[in-house]
Design a protein around this motif. Structure first.
Motif, PDB file in Angstrom:
ATOM      1  N   MET A   1       7.254  -1.238  -1.607  1.00 26.17           N
ATOM      2  CA  MET A   1       5.805  -1.206  -1.413  1.00 26.17           C
ATOM      3  C   MET A   1       5.298   0.131  -0.876  1.00 26.17           C
ATOM      4  O   MET A   1       4.112   0.275  -0.604  1.00 26.17           O
ATOM      5  N   TYR A   2       6.179   1.107  -0.720  1.00 29.53           N
ATOM      6  CA  TYR A   2       5.774   2.412  -0.197  1.00 29.53           C
ATOM      7  C   TYR A   2       5.408   3.326  -1.353  1.00 29.53           C
ATOM      8  O   TYR A   2       6.140   3.443  -2.332  1.00 29.53           O
ATOM      9  N   HIS A   3       4.243   3.993  -1.257  1.00 26.20           N
ATOM     10  CA  HIS A   3       3.758   4.831  -2.350  1.00 26.20           C
ATOM     11  C   HIS A   3       3.605   6.291  -1.940  1.00 26.20           C
ATOM     12  O   HIS A   3       2.765   7.013  -2.459  1.00 26.20           O
ATOM     13  N   GLY A   4       4.431   6.747  -1.021  1.00 26.57           N
ATOM     14  CA  GLY A   4       4.322   8.129  -0.575  1.00 26.57           C
ATOM     15  C   GLY A   4       3.389   8.246   0.613  1.00 26.57           C
ATOM     16  O   GLY A   4       2.610   7.347   0.924  1.00 26.57           O
ATOM     17  N   LYS A   5       3.452   9.369   1.285  1.00 28.68           N
ATOM     18  CA  LYS A   5       2.696   9.551   2.525  1.00 28.68           C
ATOM     19  C   LYS A   5       1.197   9.420   2.343  1.00 28.68           C
ATOM     20  O   LYS A   5       0.489   8.948   3.228  1.00 28.68           O
ATOM     21  N   ASP A   6       0.684   9.845   1.198  1.00 30.36           N
ATOM     22  CA  ASP A   6      -0.763   9.770   0.996  1.00 30.36           C
ATOM     23  C   ASP A   6      -1.164   8.517   0.215  1.00 30.36           C
ATOM     24  O   ASP A   6      -2.335   8.296  -0.060  1.00 30.36           O
ATOM     25  N   GLY A   7      -0.191   7.681  -0.130  1.00 31.58           N
ATOM     26  CA  GLY A   7      -0.487   6.432  -0.811  1.00 31.58           C
ATOM     27  C   GLY A   7      -0.848   6.568  -2.273  1.00 31.58           C
ATOM     28  O   GLY A   7      -1.242   5.585  -2.913  1.00 31.58           O
ATOM     29  N   THR A   8      -0.737   7.759  -2.829  1.00 34.77           N
ATOM     30  CA  THR A   8      -1.171   7.973  -4.214  1.00 34.77           C
ATOM     31  C   THR A   8      -0.022   8.338  -5.153  1.00 34.77           C
ATOM     32  O   THR A   8      -0.246   8.576  -6.325  1.00 34.77           O
ATOM     33  N   GLU A   9       1.183   8.386  -4.649  1.00 33.95           N
ATOM     34  CA  GLU A   9       2.315   8.839  -5.458  1.00 33.95           C
ATOM     35  C   GLU A   9       2.552   7.933  -6.668  1.00 33.95           C
ATOM     36  O   GLU A   9       2.735   6.730  -6.524  1.00 33.95           O
ATOM     37  N   ASP A  10       2.524   8.513  -7.848  1.00 34.34           N
ATOM     38  CA  ASP A  10       2.811   7.792  -9.097  1.00 34.34           C
ATOM     39  C   ASP A  10       1.995   6.506  -9.222  1.00 34.34           C
ATOM     40  O   ASP A  10       2.526   5.436  -9.505  1.00 34.34           O
ATOM     41  N   ARG A  11       0.693   6.606  -9.052  1.00 37.92           N
ATOM     42  CA  ARG A  11      -0.152   5.405  -9.118  1.00 37.92           C
ATOM     43  C   ARG A  11      -0.005   4.666 -10.433  1.00 37.92           C
ATOM     44  O   ARG A  11      -0.038   3.438 -10.475  1.00 37.92           O
ATOM     45  N   SER A  12       0.167   5.415 -11.512  1.00 32.45           N
ATOM     46  CA  SER A  12       0.232   4.767 -12.825  1.00 32.45           C
ATOM     47  C   SER A  12       1.455   3.877 -12.964  1.00 32.45           C
ATOM     48  O   SER A  12       1.493   2.995 -13.823  1.00 32.45           O
ATOM     49  N   THR A  13       2.456   4.068 -12.119  1.00 31.04           N
ATOM     50  CA  THR A  13       3.673   3.265 -12.216  1.00 31.04           C
ATOM     51  C   THR A  13       3.556   1.936 -11.491  1.00 31.04           C
ATOM     52  O   THR A  13       4.341   1.021 -11.747  1.00 31.04           O
ATOM     53  N   TRP A  14       2.590   1.809 -10.597  1.00 29.98           N
ATOM     54  CA  TRP A  14       2.463   0.538  -9.869  1.00 29.98           C
ATOM     55  C   TRP A  14       1.084  -0.099  -9.960  1.00 29.98           C
ATOM     56  O   TRP A  14       0.944  -1.296  -9.698  1.00 29.98           O
ATOM     57  N   GLN A  15       0.083   0.640 -10.353  1.00 26.96           N
ATOM     58  CA  GLN A  15      -1.236   0.031 -10.546  1.00 26.96           C
ATOM     59  C   GLN A  15      -1.300  -0.527 -11.962  1.00 26.96           C
ATOM     60  O   GLN A  15      -1.966   0.016 -12.843  1.00 26.96           O
ATOM     61  N   GLN A  16      -0.577  -1.612 -12.154  1.00 25.61           N
ATOM     62  CA  GLN A  16      -0.465  -2.247 -13.464  1.00 25.61           C
ATOM     63  C   GLN A  16      -0.674  -3.755 -13.330  1.00 25.61           C
ATOM     64  O   GLN A  16      -0.349  -4.342 -12.300  1.00 25.61           O
ATOM     65  N   ILE A  17      -1.220  -4.355 -14.370  1.00 29.08           N
ATOM     66  CA  ILE A  17      -1.388  -5.800 -14.412  1.00 29.08           C
ATOM     67  C   ILE A  17      -0.108  -6.433 -14.964  1.00 29.08           C
ATOM     68  O   ILE A  17       0.344  -6.072 -16.050  1.00 29.08           O
ATOM     69  N   ILE A  18       0.471  -7.349 -14.198  1.00 33.25           N
ATOM     70  CA  ILE A  18       1.644  -8.076 -14.661  1.00 33.25           C
ATOM     71  C   ILE A  18       1.421  -9.564 -14.386  1.00 33.25           C
ATOM     72  O   ILE A  18       0.447  -9.954 -13.739  1.00 33.25           O
ATOM     73  N   SER A  19       2.331 -10.379 -14.853  1.00 32.84           N
ATOM     74  CA  SER A  19       2.236 -11.816 -14.623  1.00 32.84           C
ATOM     75  C   SER A  19       2.528 -12.144 -13.159  1.00 32.84           C
ATOM     76  O   SER A  19       3.502 -11.651 -12.579  1.00 32.84           O
ATOM     77  N   VAL A  20       1.666 -12.953 -12.544  1.00 37.71           N
ATOM     78  CA  VAL A  20       1.844 -13.420 -11.172  1.00 37.71           C
ATOM     79  C   VAL A  20       1.862 -14.939 -11.196  1.00 37.71           C
ATOM     80  O   VAL A  20       1.063 -15.566 -11.901  1.00 37.71           O
ATOM     81  N   SER A  21       2.735 -15.535 -10.445  1.00 37.46           N
ATOM     82  CA  SER A  21       2.917 -16.982 -10.485  1.00 37.46           C
ATOM     83  C   SER A  21       1.647 -17.754 -10.141  1.00 37.46           C
ATOM     84  O   SER A  21       0.798 -17.282  -9.376  1.00 37.46           O
ATOM     85  N   ASP A  22       1.542 -18.965 -10.716  1.00 34.24           N
ATOM     86  CA  ASP A  22       0.420 -19.849 -10.401  1.00 34.24           C
ATOM     87  C   ASP A  22       0.377 -20.136  -8.900  1.00 34.24           C
ATOM     88  O   ASP A  22      -0.702 -20.222  -8.304  1.00 34.24           O
ATOM     89  N   GLU A  23       1.545 -20.293  -8.302  1.00 38.09           N
ATOM     90  CA  GLU A  23       1.612 -20.615  -6.874  1.00 38.09           C
ATOM     91  C   GLU A  23       0.987 -19.517  -6.028  1.00 38.09           C
ATOM     92  O   GLU A  23       0.183 -19.797  -5.127  1.00 38.09           O
ATOM     93  N   ALA A  24       1.331 -18.269  -6.309  1.00 39.72           N
ATOM     94  CA  ALA A  24       0.784 -17.156  -5.537  1.00 39.72           C
ATOM     95  C   ALA A  24      -0.716 -17.030  -5.765  1.00 39.72           C
ATOM     96  O   ALA A  24      -1.480 -16.784  -4.815  1.00 39.72           O
ATOM     97  N   ARG A  25      -1.159 -17.198  -7.007  1.00 35.52           N
ATOM     98  CA  ARG A  25      -2.583 -17.095  -7.305  1.00 35.52           C
ATOM     99  C   ARG A  25      -3.364 -18.217  -6.624  1.00 35.52           C
ATOM    100  O   ARG A  25      -4.461 -18.000  -6.121  1.00 35.52           O
TER     101      ARG A  25
END
Length: 218
Positions: free
Chosen positions: A85-109
């Protein structure tokens, strides 16, 4: 501030208890070694002497390494950060690699929807950082999926969270156009707003969800 340590001699400068080939050391050195060296360069002779008496760079790097696990994941002091869950010191490192829509379980939603609804009613539509339980829900979700999906799944769950809240706001405004966040409202208005009704009205647009239409008539 990152640097490559492959083939460097940094690990040979008096390290007796650090495995410089470990993922933990390499991750710590890659992110912090430049800063450690720069800090050393600014020390006065007296400060340098005290620094060496306290263990010097080896002790400093061991302290830095405590923020990383054996896989090289940043976990922060006491392991407060979930690995992945760490994205670099400024929080912006490689945003395109983690700011993605994926399937999330019904339970979590469903847990997130229920929390949004509870807080929306409790706080009369205001997002209150003092009472929210959302962080617990996010962490539970993160620990339930593989490390590679944690950041992307959290991003996706955040998108759902925002749409749940927007749908509730729209429903209350539709029933009472004069209502403003912070004012009491009849919570039964939200009976018609379900997780399924909100999600069925969403389509993916890039790395976000957008609504297909707005119709929360009651």
């Amino acid at each position: 501030m990152s640097m490559s340590i492959v083939g460097s001699s940094y690990g040979q400068q008096g390290y007796n208890s650090i495995n410089v080939n470990s993922k933990q050391y390499k991750a710590a050195a890659n992110e912090y070694l430049d800063a450690v060296i720069a800090e050393e360069a600014m020390m006065t002779p007296e400060q340098k002497m005290m620094y060496e008496l306290m263990g010097g760079r080896e002790a400093h790097m061991k302290n830095v390494m405590s923020n990383f696990n054996s896989d090289g994941d940043f976990i922060g002091p006491g392991g407060v950060v979930v690995p992945g869950m760490y994205h670099g010191k400024d929080g912006t490192e490689d945003r395109s690699t983690w700011q993605q829509i994926i399937s999330v379980s019904d339970e979590a939603r469903q847990k997130m929807f229920d929390n949004v609804k509870r807080e929306f009613i409790q706080e009369n539509g205001i997002s209150n950082g003092d009472t929210t339980k959302r962080s617990k829900i996010f962490k539970e979700y993160q620990l339930s999926v593989k490390k590679e999906d944690r950041a992307k799944g959290t991003w996706t769950l955040q998108q759902y969270e925002g749409k749940y809240r927007s749908a509730m706001y729209a429903a209350v405004k539709a029933a009472n156009p004069d209502w403003e966040p912070g004012q009491p409202f009849d919570s039964s208005i939200l009976d018609s707003v379900t997780r399924e009704s909100v999600e069925n009205n969403l389509v993916q647009s890039g790395n976000q969800f957008v609504r297909k239409s707005i119709d929360y008539s009651v």
